[in-house]
Design an enzyme around this catalytic site. Structure first.
Site, PDB file in Angstrom:
ATOM      1  CG  ASP A  51      56.701   4.061  62.738  1.00  0.00           C
ATOM      2  OD1 ASP A  51      56.778   5.291  62.689  1.00  0.00           O
ATOM      3  OD2 ASP A  51      55.656   3.432  62.497  1.00  0.00           O
ATOM      4  CB  THR A 122      52.808   6.398  62.584  1.00  0.00           C
ATOM      5  OG1 THR A 122      54.202   6.639  62.399  1.00  0.00           O
ATOM      6  CG2 THR A 122      52.595   4.931  62.932  1.00  0.00           C
TER       7      THR A 122
END
Length: 308
Positions: A51, A122
């Site tokens: 990320d 995620t």
């Protein structure tokens, strides 16, 4: 120097190459074996090394080429030097050959807002559900999502060692959507795709009202829209706050470019100007075909609980 009237197509062409680079970063982090997981607000709200690196890559690469853009990313990262290896300065020559839709030909760079989700899905990424993961770059003008790029880093990852890994889907309103095979869900079937990790009574009540034949619970907003355009699901139903503008901007464009529709639960279009609140507080309802059926089935009790 390319002429300014072509700024949208230059931006899309650059974002395409940047998204491909992002997909490579996502795969490299997995291959290295250390995801660097940080818990943000809860056990289901996670951030990984991917990320952080992908957002730095996308935002820095775009801002170097297009310094007047407004770029809004999911991750709240401290300012600092960006590793040169994260910068992508290429662009898709194929996209540059495409005509810019006339309604966007006079757009100025400073009028555009880019919404970035570096790793959509995620939680699934950390759990090895790699086909749920996407990289999302959405482009908005006057509050409306007009162009989008979705990279699937692990597309084809279960197709064997000789398969080409990853793909990039892109689209512009008025031009079309590319990089996939459009397919409709089976006629007469109500196959609902919804959240895997953020369900609640509102979500389940709303889905039940659709008379579903099947309910798919998967991660990632980008992944769910891909299910719609590839015929694996009929509608995406998420009757809850939770997903944000960076989750929906790019996928919405791809869906709209092929004749689908994405709104909040009340049927209102989502707004993407730079001042807007990030949360899609009235949920998401989307379908490739028969949107009106699904919109008509949303219970009033659900609507009254979700304030736009």
């Amino acid at each position: 120097m390319a002429s300014s009237h072509n700024v949208l197509m230059r931006l899309v062409a650059s974002a395409y190459s940047i998204a491909q680079k992002a997909g490579t970063i996502v795969r490299c982090v997995i291959a290295e074996g250390d995801l660097g997981i940080v818990q943000k607000t809860s056990a289901t709200d996670l951030q990984t090394k991917a990320d952080r690196m992908v957002q730095m890559s996308i935002c820095s690469s775009l801002s170097r080429k297009f310094p007047k853009l407004t770029i809004i990313g999911e991750e709240d990262l401290p300012p600092g030097e960006v590793d040169q290896e994260l910068i992508e300065d290429g662009q898709s020559e194929e996209i540059l050959k495409q005509p810019c839709p006339s309604q966007y030909s006079a757009i100025k760079e400073e009028d555009l807002v880019v919404w970035v989700d570096p790793v959509d899905g995620t939680k699934e990424y950390t759990e090895g559900l790699l086909d749920n993961v996407t990289v999302l770059i959405g482009i908005a003008y006057e509050g409306k999502a007009i162009a989008g790029i979705i990279n699937q880093p692990y597309y084809n990852y279960q197709a064997g060692p000789d398969a080409v890994l990853g793909r990039t889907i892109w689209g512009v309103l008025g031009l079309g959507a590319f990089g996939f095979q459009l397919k409709e869900a089976p006629a007469g079937k109500h196959i609902i795709t919804t959240t895997r990790s953020h369900s609640n009574k509102l979500v389940t009540d709303c889905i039940a009202a659709m008379n579903p034949d099947n309910v798919l619970r998967v991660g990632g907003a980008g992944n769910k829209i891909i299910q719609l355009i590839e015929g694996k699901a009929s509608a995406y139903v998420f009757a809850s706050p939770g997903c944000k503008k960076w989750d929906t901007c790019a996928p919405e464009v791809i869906l709209h470019a092929v004749g689908g529709k994405l709104t909040d639960i009340h049927g209102n279009p989502l707004q993407y100007d730079k001042e807007v609140k990030h949360m899609n507080s009235a949920g998401v309802l989307a379908a490739l075909r028969n949107y009106e059926y699904y919109a008509s089935r949303v219970p009033e009790s659900v609507k009254s609980a979700l304030i736009p």
